[in-house]
Motif scaffolding. Structure first.
Motif, PDB file in Angstrom:
ATOM      1  N   ILE A 113       0.785  -1.438   0.002  1.00 43.07           N
ATOM      2  CA  ILE A 113      -0.052   0.087  -0.062  1.00 43.07           C
ATOM      3  C   ILE A 113       0.864   1.245  -0.099  1.00 43.07           C
ATOM      4  O   ILE A 113       1.832   1.295   0.796  1.00 43.07           O
ATOM      5  CB  ILE A 113      -0.968  -0.108   1.309  1.00 43.07           C
ATOM      6  CG1 ILE A 113      -1.778  -1.266   1.036  1.00 43.07           C
ATOM      7  CG2 ILE A 113      -1.655   1.326   1.305  1.00 43.07           C
ATOM      8  CD1 ILE A 113      -2.476  -1.465   2.560  1.00 43.07           C
ATOM      9  N   LYS A 114       0.473   2.130  -0.888  1.00 43.13           N
ATOM     10  CA  LYS A 114       1.163   3.454  -0.853  1.00 43.13           C
ATOM     11  C   LYS A 114       0.260   4.737  -0.869  1.00 43.13           C
ATOM     12  O   LYS A 114      -0.937   4.463  -1.317  1.00 43.13           O
ATOM     13  CB  LYS A 114       2.108   3.384  -2.248  1.00 43.13           C
ATOM     14  CG  LYS A 114       3.217   2.460  -2.396  1.00 43.13           C
ATOM     15  CD  LYS A 114       4.355   2.797  -1.278  1.00 43.13           C
ATOM     16  CE  LYS A 114       5.488   1.520  -1.382  1.00 43.13           C
ATOM     17  NZ  LYS A 114       6.027   1.580  -0.297  1.00 43.13           N
ATOM     18  N   SER A 115       0.670   5.658  -0.447  1.00 49.23           N
ATOM     19  CA  SER A 115      -0.448   7.109  -0.620  1.00 49.23           C
ATOM     20  C   SER A 115       0.691   8.031  -1.098  1.00 49.23           C
ATOM     21  O   SER A 115       1.150   8.844  -0.391  1.00 49.23           O
ATOM     22  CB  SER A 115      -0.556   7.359   0.727  1.00 49.23           C
ATOM     23  OG  SER A 115      -1.484   8.388   0.516  1.00 49.23           O
ATOM     24  N   VAL A 116       1.327   7.884  -2.572  1.00 48.52           N
ATOM     25  CA  VAL A 116       2.247   8.806  -3.021  1.00 48.52           C
ATOM     26  C   VAL A 116       1.815   9.605  -4.261  1.00 48.52           C
ATOM     27  O   VAL A 116       0.784   9.139  -4.838  1.00 48.52           O
ATOM     28  CB  VAL A 116       3.618   8.118  -3.224  1.00 48.52           C
ATOM     29  CG1 VAL A 116       4.215   7.430  -1.987  1.00 48.52           C
ATOM     30  CG2 VAL A 116       3.192   6.882  -4.256  1.00 48.52           C
ATOM     31  N   GLU A 117       2.308  10.664  -4.611  1.00 47.28           N
ATOM     32  CA  GLU A 117       1.930  11.581  -5.638  1.00 47.28           C
ATOM     33  C   GLU A 117       1.915  10.609  -7.006  1.00 47.28           C
ATOM     34  O   GLU A 117       0.964  10.648  -7.771  1.00 47.28           O
ATOM     35  CB  GLU A 117       2.850  12.609  -6.096  1.00 47.28           C
ATOM     36  CG  GLU A 117       2.511  13.773  -4.992  1.00 47.28           C
ATOM     37  CD  GLU A 117       1.479  14.431  -5.318  1.00 47.28           C
ATOM     38  OE1 GLU A 117       0.982  14.574  -6.495  1.00 47.28           O
ATOM     39  OE2 GLU A 117       0.838  14.794  -4.111  1.00 47.28           O
ATOM     40  N   ASN A 143      -1.800   2.379  -4.944  1.00 47.97           N
ATOM     41  CA  ASN A 143      -1.718   3.782  -4.392  1.00 47.97           C
ATOM     42  C   ASN A 143      -3.058   4.479  -4.302  1.00 47.97           C
ATOM     43  O   ASN A 143      -3.721   4.883  -5.215  1.00 47.97           O
ATOM     44  CB  ASN A 143      -0.762   4.568  -5.631  1.00 47.97           C
ATOM     45  CG  ASN A 143      -0.413   5.963  -5.250  1.00 47.97           C
ATOM     46  OD1 ASN A 143      -0.501   6.317  -4.193  1.00 47.97           O
ATOM     47  ND2 ASN A 143      -0.019   6.725  -6.094  1.00 47.97           N
ATOM     48  N   PHE A 144      -2.946   4.936  -3.018  1.00 47.95           N
ATOM     49  CA  PHE A 144      -4.548   5.453  -2.604  1.00 47.95           C
ATOM     50  C   PHE A 144      -4.514   7.144  -3.000  1.00 47.95           C
ATOM     51  O   PHE A 144      -5.612   7.533  -2.700  1.00 47.95           O
ATOM     52  CB  PHE A 144      -4.789   5.054  -1.198  1.00 47.95           C
ATOM     53  CG  PHE A 144      -5.524   3.843  -1.169  1.00 47.95           C
ATOM     54  CD1 PHE A 144      -6.853   3.615  -0.943  1.00 47.95           C
ATOM     55  CD2 PHE A 144      -4.683   2.802  -0.914  1.00 47.95           C
ATOM     56  CE1 PHE A 144      -7.271   2.205  -0.812  1.00 47.95           C
ATOM     57  CE2 PHE A 144      -5.028   1.428  -0.647  1.00 47.95           C
ATOM     58  CZ  PHE A 144      -6.276   1.270  -0.541  1.00 47.95           C
ATOM     59  N   HIS A 145      -3.362   7.591  -3.353  1.00 49.45           N
ATOM     60  CA  HIS A 145      -3.229   8.959  -3.464  1.00 49.45           C
ATOM     61  C   HIS A 145      -3.500   9.316  -4.783  1.00 49.45           C
ATOM     62  O   HIS A 145      -2.969  10.051  -5.424  1.00 49.45           O
ATOM     63  CB  HIS A 145      -1.856   9.537  -2.941  1.00 49.45           C
ATOM     64  CG  HIS A 145      -1.860  10.761  -3.003  1.00 49.45           C
ATOM     65  ND1 HIS A 145      -2.391  11.803  -1.888  1.00 49.45           N
ATOM     66  CD2 HIS A 145      -1.355  12.124  -3.710  1.00 49.45           C
ATOM     67  CE1 HIS A 145      -2.134  12.874  -2.006  1.00 49.45           C
ATOM     68  NE2 HIS A 145      -1.471  13.274  -3.182  1.00 49.45           N
ATOM     69  N   VAL A 146      -4.834   8.885  -5.224  1.00 56.24           N
ATOM     70  CA  VAL A 146      -5.316   9.151  -6.617  1.00 56.24           C
ATOM     71  C   VAL A 146      -6.730   9.522  -6.680  1.00 56.24           C
ATOM     72  O   VAL A 146      -7.546   9.150  -5.648  1.00 56.24           O
ATOM     73  CB  VAL A 146      -5.251   7.870  -7.858  1.00 56.24           C
ATOM     74  CG1 VAL A 146      -3.704   7.771  -7.846  1.00 56.24           C
ATOM     75  CG2 VAL A 146      -5.764   6.721  -6.915  1.00 56.24           C
ATOM     76  N   SER A 147      -7.375  10.151  -7.610  1.00 61.29           N
ATOM     77  CA  SER A 147      -8.891  10.531  -7.475  1.00 61.29           C
ATOM     78  C   SER A 147      -9.431   9.461  -7.559  1.00 61.29           C
ATOM     79  O   SER A 147     -10.636   9.257  -6.928  1.00 61.29           O
ATOM     80  CB  SER A 147      -9.044  11.455  -8.728  1.00 61.29           C
ATOM     81  OG  SER A 147      -8.347  12.574  -8.398  1.00 61.29           O
ATOM     82  N   VAL A 148      -9.482   8.305  -8.510  1.00 57.63           N
ATOM     83  CA  VAL A 148      -9.987   7.153  -8.865  1.00 57.63           C
ATOM     84  C   VAL A 148      -9.072   6.040  -8.589  1.00 57.63           C
ATOM     85  O   VAL A 148      -7.874   5.884  -9.225  1.00 57.63           O
ATOM     86  CB  VAL A 148     -10.549   7.147 -10.304  1.00 57.63           C
ATOM     87  CG1 VAL A 148     -11.324   5.843 -10.430  1.00 57.63           C
ATOM     88  CG2 VAL A 148     -11.505   8.211 -10.811  1.00 57.63           C
ATOM     89  N   LEU A 149      -9.341   5.008  -7.721  1.00 58.21           N
ATOM     90  CA  LEU A 149      -8.231   4.101  -7.321  1.00 58.21           C
ATOM     91  C   LEU A 149      -7.757   3.170  -8.602  1.00 58.21           C
ATOM     92  O   LEU A 149      -6.698   2.805  -8.392  1.00 58.21           O
ATOM     93  CB  LEU A 149      -9.138   3.376  -6.259  1.00 58.21           C
ATOM     94  CG  LEU A 149      -7.871   2.202  -5.495  1.00 58.21           C
ATOM     95  CD1 LEU A 149      -6.645   2.899  -5.081  1.00 58.21           C
ATOM     96  CD2 LEU A 149      -8.430   1.265  -4.645  1.00 58.21           C
TER      97      LEU A 149
END
Length: 158
Positions: A113-117, A143-149
């Motif tokens: 799991i990531k939450s990156v640009e 990567n959860f740091h996106v508008s649509v997964l």
């Protein structure tokens, strides 16, 4: 459990003739998980991840998404290990070097799991390393740091 995760779970459950749709929904995947392949497991994981992203949106820490996805996967009846240690074996010496898989699902699918640009080659290499060290076939880099997964999902096959 959210509708997306439940829908993915039900779609897979319908392919098993020994379970009715009602039984599968009532008992999760625990009755059929022994025969589940990596692709079937990954569909459930992705459905659950979409539900988490739908509820939380982007912008949180990785640990928040990890806990929520862990919860959703457990609710779906899957066996999930969190922060599974991955030792390195070098010349018959086991080194506990601190590598940890975010989530290991059904002892078959690695979830990082990531939450990156933006995902980059280092993230992919990390999952490939886990696949190699654990002798697993499939990894999901989320990567959860996106508008649509769906734009933040990367399947990695070894």
């Amino acid at each position: 459990m959210g509708n997306t995760c439940l829908a993915a779970d039900r779609a897979i459950a319908q392919s098993y003739t020994n379970l009715s749709a009602e039984q599968a929904g009532k008992h999760g995947v625990s009755q059929r998980k022994n025969g589940m392949k990596e692709n079937e497991i990954s569909k459930i994981i992705i459905g659950c991840a979409i539900e988490v992203h739908k509820q939380l949106g982007p912008g949180l820490l990785e640990s928040a998404y990890q806990e929520c996805l862990f919860y959703e996967l457990k609710q779906a009846g899957l066996e999930v290990q969190k922060e599974k240690p991955m030792p390195i074996v070098y010349k018959e010496v086991k080194l506990d070097h601190g590598y940890r898989i975010d989530l290991l699902v059904e002892n078959k699918v690695v979830v990082e799991i990531k939450s990156v640009e933006e995902l980059n080659d280092v993230h992919t290499a990390q999952v490939l390393t886990y696949l190699k060290l654990g002798n697993y076939k499939l990894g999901l880099l989320l990567n959860f740091h996106v508008s649509v997964l769906k734009d933040g999902i990367k399947r990695i096959i070894r």
